[in-house]
Every structure is written in C-alpha cells, then in structure tokens.
Design a protein around this motif. Structure first.
Motif: not given
Length: 84
Positions: A71-84
């Motif tokens: 869940d933490l990895e998924l959240r980090a990847s989603v936040m990374h995609d949003i920031m790009e």
C-alpha cells in the motif's frame, strides 16, 4: 471522669466523623497507586533515555506487513505520477 466523653453522641460536621473516612479513602488509594505510578514512570524514563530495543530483533514478515508495504509503495507511485 470520662462520663461526659462517653455519653455524648458523635456530632456531624467537619470533625473526625466527617473527614476521617475521606482521608482513609485517599490514603488507601495512594498506597495502591504509588507503586503503579513508580513502575510506569520508571519504564517511561528508561524507554526515553535508552530507547526501545527493537533494532536487535528481526521482525517476522506477516501478511499484514506485506500488504501495508505494498500500500505504501502504491501510494508513493501514485503521488509520483501526480507530481509529474
């Protein structure tokens, strides 16, 4: 000689008949709670100054830990995609 003291009933009001039971309750409460507070405060201070001894022990990998890590990895990847 003590006839006058033995005949009169115990009066009400802030005398021994009123304050003694409350002091007795507080006294026994403090007698019971002080060792618990000493142990709690000692453990708190020891943990504060010495730290928890969890570094030496390896935690077992449970299903809940695996899922929470995912869940933490998924959240980090989603936040990374949003920031790009």
């Amino acid at each position: 000689i003590y006839y006058r003291f033995n005949v009169a009933p115990v009066g009400k009001g802030p005398g021994v008949g009123f304050w003694a039971p409350m002091w007795r309750v507080w006294l026994f409460f403090l007698r019971g709670i002080v060792p618990l507070l000493e142990r709690w405060l000692g453990n708190l201070l020891a943990r504060h100054f010495e730290g928890r001894d969890s570094r030496g022990l390896a935690k077992t990998v449970t299903k809940q830990r695996v899922e929470s890590h995912y869940d933490l990895e998924l959240r980090a990847s989603v936040m990374h995609d949003i920031m790009e």
